[in-house]
Write a protein that holds these residues in place. Structure first.
Motif, mmCIF file in Angstrom:
data_model
loop_
_atom_site.group_PDB
_atom_site.id
_atom_site.type_symbol
_atom_site.label_atom_id
_atom_site.label_comp_id
_atom_site.label_asym_id
_atom_site.label_seq_id
_atom_site.Cartn_x
_atom_site.Cartn_y
_atom_site.Cartn_z
ATOM 1 N N ALA A 189 0.835 -1.204 0.000
ATOM 2 C CA ALA A 189 0.000 0.000 0.000
ATOM 3 C C ALA A 189 0.864 1.247 0.000
ATOM 4 O O ALA A 189 0.601 2.208 -0.748
ATOM 5 C CB ALA A 189 -0.927 -0.012 1.223
ATOM 6 N N GLN A 190 1.906 1.256 0.807
ATOM 7 C CA GLN A 190 2.788 2.406 0.860
ATOM 8 C C GLN A 190 3.474 2.652 -0.482
ATOM 9 O O GLN A 190 3.673 3.805 -0.888
ATOM 10 C CB GLN A 190 3.842 2.200 1.948
ATOM 11 N N ALA A 191 3.814 1.582 -1.185
ATOM 12 C CA ALA A 191 4.555 1.697 -2.443
ATOM 13 C C ALA A 191 3.757 2.411 -3.534
ATOM 14 O O ALA A 191 4.335 3.071 -4.405
ATOM 15 C CB ALA A 191 4.973 0.310 -2.932
ATOM 16 N N VAL A 192 2.433 2.306 -3.492
ATOM 17 C CA VAL A 192 1.611 2.918 -4.535
ATOM 18 C C VAL A 192 0.783 4.084 -3.994
ATOM 19 O O VAL A 192 -0.086 4.617 -4.685
ATOM 20 C CB VAL A 192 0.674 1.864 -5.180
ATOM 21 N N GLY A 193 1.058 4.490 -2.761
ATOM 22 C CA GLY A 193 0.344 5.610 -2.180
ATOM 23 C C GLY A 193 -1.089 5.305 -1.808
ATOM 24 O O GLY A 193 -1.918 6.211 -1.693
ATOM 25 N N ARG A 194 -1.404 4.011 -1.622
ATOM 26 C CA ARG A 194 -2.749 3.610 -1.244
ATOM 27 C C ARG A 194 -2.890 3.656 0.274
ATOM 28 O O ARG A 194 -1.933 3.459 1.006
ATOM 29 C CB ARG A 194 -3.016 2.192 -1.770
ATOM 30 N N ASP A 195 -4.077 3.916 0.758
ATOM 31 C CA ASP A 195 -4.335 3.956 2.193
ATOM 32 C C ASP A 195 -4.015 2.594 2.808
ATOM 33 O O ASP A 195 -4.575 1.577 2.402
ATOM 34 C CB ASP A 195 -5.799 4.317 2.442
ATOM 35 N N ALA A 196 -3.125 2.577 3.780
ATOM 36 C CA ALA A 196 -2.693 1.322 4.405
ATOM 37 C C ALA A 196 -3.407 1.064 5.727
ATOM 38 O O ALA A 196 -3.016 0.162 6.467
ATOM 39 C CB ALA A 196 -1.179 1.358 4.627
ATOM 40 N N ALA A 197 -4.472 1.834 6.013
ATOM 41 C CA ALA A 197 -5.102 1.756 7.332
ATOM 42 C C ALA A 197 -5.576 0.351 7.678
ATOM 43 O O ALA A 197 -5.325 -0.145 8.780
ATOM 44 C CB ALA A 197 -6.275 2.733 7.413
ATOM 45 N N PHE A 198 -6.253 -0.319 6.747
ATOM 46 C CA PHE A 198 -6.777 -1.655 7.056
ATOM 47 C C PHE A 198 -5.635 -2.655 7.226
ATOM 48 O O PHE A 198 -5.667 -3.510 8.122
ATOM 49 C CB PHE A 198 -7.740 -2.130 5.968
ATOM 50 N N ALA A 199 -4.633 -2.569 6.359
ATOM 51 C CA ALA A 199 -3.495 -3.470 6.485
ATOM 52 C C ALA A 199 -2.780 -3.261 7.822
ATOM 53 O O ALA A 199 -2.359 -4.220 8.484
ATOM 54 C CB ALA A 199 -2.519 -3.254 5.325
#
Length: 329
Positions: free
Chosen positions: A152-162
């Motif tokens: 998620a961090q690599a593509v700028g996606r929200d990592a909240a659930f992970a």
């Protein structure tokens, strides 16, 4: 779900955990988890700092799965909180499979059932424990969820659930490591001395709670008390399962010290420097182990998973065990 809401939910969860079920006491488990996460270096899984309140407040959650009203859960979970080393001295090396361990213990039970029924009655999974397996299983799940955080961090996606998935698994791992740091969790003498007793140690089952709960609460243990004792990160090089076993052995070797200290005054003096030192040492050891495992998991999560071929459940695997339906690690 926002951190503030997670903290509120965690507080509600803790409020209904039976106090009698809180191994190491709710205070010590929370202190170990908080101190471990506070000690994570900046190149480690620092995202866990955002969830430290949730993790610390929920540190005793796995004990809630051991209530007698939920028997399926209790039967599965109870062994995960102990490692009674005296019960399986016949077994070397320790199998690298939970199921191979359980089967080996049962075979020993069958072997001695007629000749030594008293020993056989405690030669079973409940009276051996499965703590290192619970710990390594939780550890590997954390590696998996940390890969999701990285992705998620690599593509700028929200990592909240992970991140939340990781935080939940840290609760599990932290609890098992915390239990393992308590010497009475690593011995059949967990709840009073058993067998030959030439030193006259107490056989009172309450020794467990008087040490890990009443005394720890009385001394008002905090994360800041053990922070200076944790030491620098050491990413636990080498085989992690072997490292967990070594950690449990080190803690278990201090079991008789608990009994010697109890013999002094029953843990009634919260200012007792020797008992406080043991609590500081063991909670710090648990926090250091947890911190290092989390950092090691973060490092391993940076590498794409390499699938075992053939699979552990493939009949073609040369180590495949038909008794368990799988090959050990």
């Amino acid at each position: 779900m926002r951190p503030a809401l997670l903290t509120t939910i965690a507080a509600l969860v803790v409020s209904w955990i039976p106090s009698s079920a809180q191994a190491w006491g709710g205070a010590a488990h929370a202190v170990i988890d908080r101190a471990a996460i506070d000690a994570i270096p900046n190149d480690g899984p620092v995202f866990l700092r955002r969830h430290v309140d949730y993790i610390a407040a929920s540190a005793s959650l796995p004990d809630a799965w051991r209530g007698s009203s939920e028997n399926f859960s209790k039967i599965e979970e109870d062994p995960n909180h102990g490692w009674f080393r005296e019960q399986f001295t016949f077994l070397k090396p320790i199998p690298r499979s939970r199921y191979e361990f359980v089967i080996a213990v049962f075979k020993q039970h069958e072997k001695i059932e007629r000749t030594d029924p008293a020993t056989a009655a405690r030669t079973n999974v409940r009276w051996t424990g499965t703590l290192p397996y619970a710990a390594i299983e939780a550890y590997e799940r954390i590696i998996v969820c940390m890969r999701d955080v990285r992705a998620a961090q690599a593509v700028g996606r929200d990592a909240a659930f992970a991140e939340q998935h990781c935080a939940f698994d840290v609760i599990r791992l932290g609890h098992y490591i915390g239990d393992g740091a308590q010497p009475l969790h690593d011995s059949v003498n967990s709840d009073g001395w058993r067998g030959a007793n030439p030193n006259g140690y107490t056989t009172d089952k309450s020794i467990h709670g008087r040490f890990e709960s009443r005394f720890v609460d009385g001394m008002k243990l905090t994360a800041s008390d053990i922070a200076p004792r944790i030491g620098m990160p050491g990413h636990r090089k080498g085989d992690m399962f072997d490292g967990i076993l070594a950690f449990l052995n080190d803690s278990g070797d201090k079991m008789e010290r608990v009994y010697k200290l109890e013999k002094r005054d029953g843990f009634s003096n919260f200012a007792d420097g020797d008992v406080r030192a043991l609590v500081y040492d063991q909670t710090a050891a648990g926090a250091a182990m947890l911190r290092d495992m989390l950092c090691r998991a973060w490092s391993e999560s940076a590498t794409a998973p390499a699938e075992t071929r053939p699979s552990p459940i493939d009949f073609e695997n040369p180590r495949f065990n038909t008794e368990t339906g799988s090959a050990p690690d």
